[in-house]
Design an enzyme around this catalytic site. Structure first.
Site, short mmCIF file in Angstrom:
data_model
loop_
_atom_site.label_atom_id
_atom_site.label_comp_id
_atom_site.label_asym_id
_atom_site.label_seq_id
_atom_site.Cartn_x
_atom_site.Cartn_y
_atom_site.Cartn_z
N ASN A 133 49.48 27.61 25.79
CA ASN A 133 50.69 27.61 26.42
C ASN A 133 51.53 28.95 25.29
O ASN A 133 50.60 29.22 24.42
CB ASN A 133 51.71 26.60 26.25
N ARG A 134 52.62 29.35 25.62
CA ARG A 134 53.13 30.47 24.98
C ARG A 134 53.85 30.21 23.61
O ARG A 134 54.31 31.32 23.10
CB ARG A 134 54.44 31.03 25.97
#
Ligand code: CTP
Length: 399
Positions: free
Chosen positions: A208-209
């Site tokens: 994920n970011r």
């Protein structure tokens, strides 16, 4: 334990004969556990060598606005500092600082900080007593700058009078006093940071970011307030000085680390973006394109925070995060109650400059039985400060 432990102190050295005594101040600060960053003016280099200070401090000496790695070294220094001390402070430095002039790295840093500043003047008696110097000191005092008055004694050239730099122990005591006792002293703070990476095959992951920056800022802030900090991280940012780093990759590894560390953790802050799902089966080889798009079956990961909440110890403070795109407060509130948290930090990750990968954040801090606090867009260290202020408030018990 000294309030200096784990604190970042920028020591500015200006060009006076007492510059050699800054060496002793730096040594004492390092001995007390501070992370000491030296900054010298050009004139200071006439009095002591860079090598001496670099060798004794925690980082090499910085002198210039232009030749360092960072394009904006003064704001970086100003923001990193828990306190700035200028030792010795010449009449010139006091005048420039009072007038708001920014001509070199040190004066720029002094203007670019919100940290407390301690100045330690040293000069000949005539200069020390000059109305211009007195006026400049009065202005600085009015603005909250701490002035460590010089001693009387022998001055350069054999003269005797007031203006001699204060003794190193007085300077160190002034810095300790300005930093306070550390409101997280004697606490073990466990912080998680970064997004987990869940393997699909030998080379691919589901990620994920999350950058980990908010978790690292919380770790640094907790250290600066006297805590013992364990940072459980999936990313490779510079580890804050004195933090203990536990490097993990997956939700399962993070769970093992968090459960172990939280046994002695007084405060657990789950800032990490833990994957909610992972591939059920992980191929031990690289899945080949020629075999066509793989069908990846996912299974839930353990909810680390929920399981901590289910068996929370008396006196333990649990802090969770809620990164949301819709119905921010309602979702965060529900998570806080479901996971038995003392505090949840909610952010709307769709807003500009907020959350994942940014250096800034804007959050709402929710507690089960206290009014919500909202912090507008600001740097992640300031967000960390606000979160830990609430943690301290929670731990101080009902008013
Ligand atoms: N968290 C955790 N373990 C997980 C997932 C999340 O410990 N497997 C923690 C995160 O570190 C964060 C908080 O729980 O502090 C919020 O996670 P989130 O996934 O947003 O909560 P959910 O209850 O899964 O809600 P959602 O429906 O939004 O996914």
């Amino acid at each position: 334990m000294s309030a200096l432990r784990g604190r970042t102190i920028v020591v500015g050295v200006t060009g006076g004969i007492a510059a050699y005594k800054a060496v002793e101040v730096c040594r004492r600060l390092v001995d007390l556990g501070a992370h000491v960053v030296p900054v010298m003016t050009d004139a200071a280099e006439q009095f002591i060598g860079r090598t001496t200070l670099s060798a004794l401090c925690s980082e090499p000496v910085q002198t210039s606005l232009w030749d360092e790695v960072s394009p904006i070294p003064h704001t970086v220094l100003g923001q990193r500092a828990d306190a700035i001390v200028v030792v010795p402070a010449t009449a010139h430095l006091l005048g420039a600082y009072a007038a708001g002039l920014s001509t070199d790295l040190l004066t720029n840093t002094l203007l670019a900080t919100r940290a407390p500043v301690v100045v330690c003047p040293a000069m000949h008696t005539e200069m020390w007593e000059h109305p211009a110097v007195r006026d400049n000191l009065a202005v600085l005092r009015q603005r909250g700058v701490i002035v460590v008055e010089p001693d009387e004694g022998r001055l350069a050239g054999g003269d005797v009078g007031s203006g001699r730099l204060a003794a190193p122990e007085r300077i160190v005591a002034a810095i300790e006093a300005v930093l306070g006792s550390g409101d997280l002293a004697d606490l073990h703070v466990v912080v998680t940071a970064g997004g987990t990476r869940e393997p699909i095959d030998a080379v691919r992951v589901i990620a994920n970011r999350s950058s980990g920056k908010q978790g690292y800022a919380i770790a640094a802030e907790a250290l600066s307030r006297g805590a013992t900090v364990t940072l459980i991280s999936t990313v490779d940012l510079p580890t804050p000085t004195h933090a203990r780093l536990v490097r993990v990759e997956t939700a399962a590894q993070m769970q093992i680390a968090v459960e172990h560390e939280s046994e002695s953790g007084d405060v657990v802050v789950m800032a990490a973006a833990v994957a909610d799902f992972r591939p059920r089966a992980v191929a031990d080889h690289k899945i080949k394109k020629a075999d066509g798009p793989p069908e990846i079956v996912l299974e839930p990961t353990p909810d680390i925070l929920a399981s901590l909440g289910a068996r929370k110890r008396a006196g333990q403070t649990l802090v969770g995060f809620a990164a949301e795109t819709d119905d921010l407060i309602a979702h965060a509130e529900a998570k806080m109650r479901r996971k038995n948290l003392d505090l949840i930090v909610a952010n709307d990750v769709r807003a500009a400059g907020v959350g994942f990968q940014h250096d800034t954040n804007a959050v709402s801090l929710l507690r089960p039985d206290a009014p919500m606090v909202t912090i507008g867009l600001t740097d992640k260290r300031s967000i960390a400060r606000a979160i830990l202020d609430v943690v301290v408030d929670i731990r101080s018990g009902p008013k």
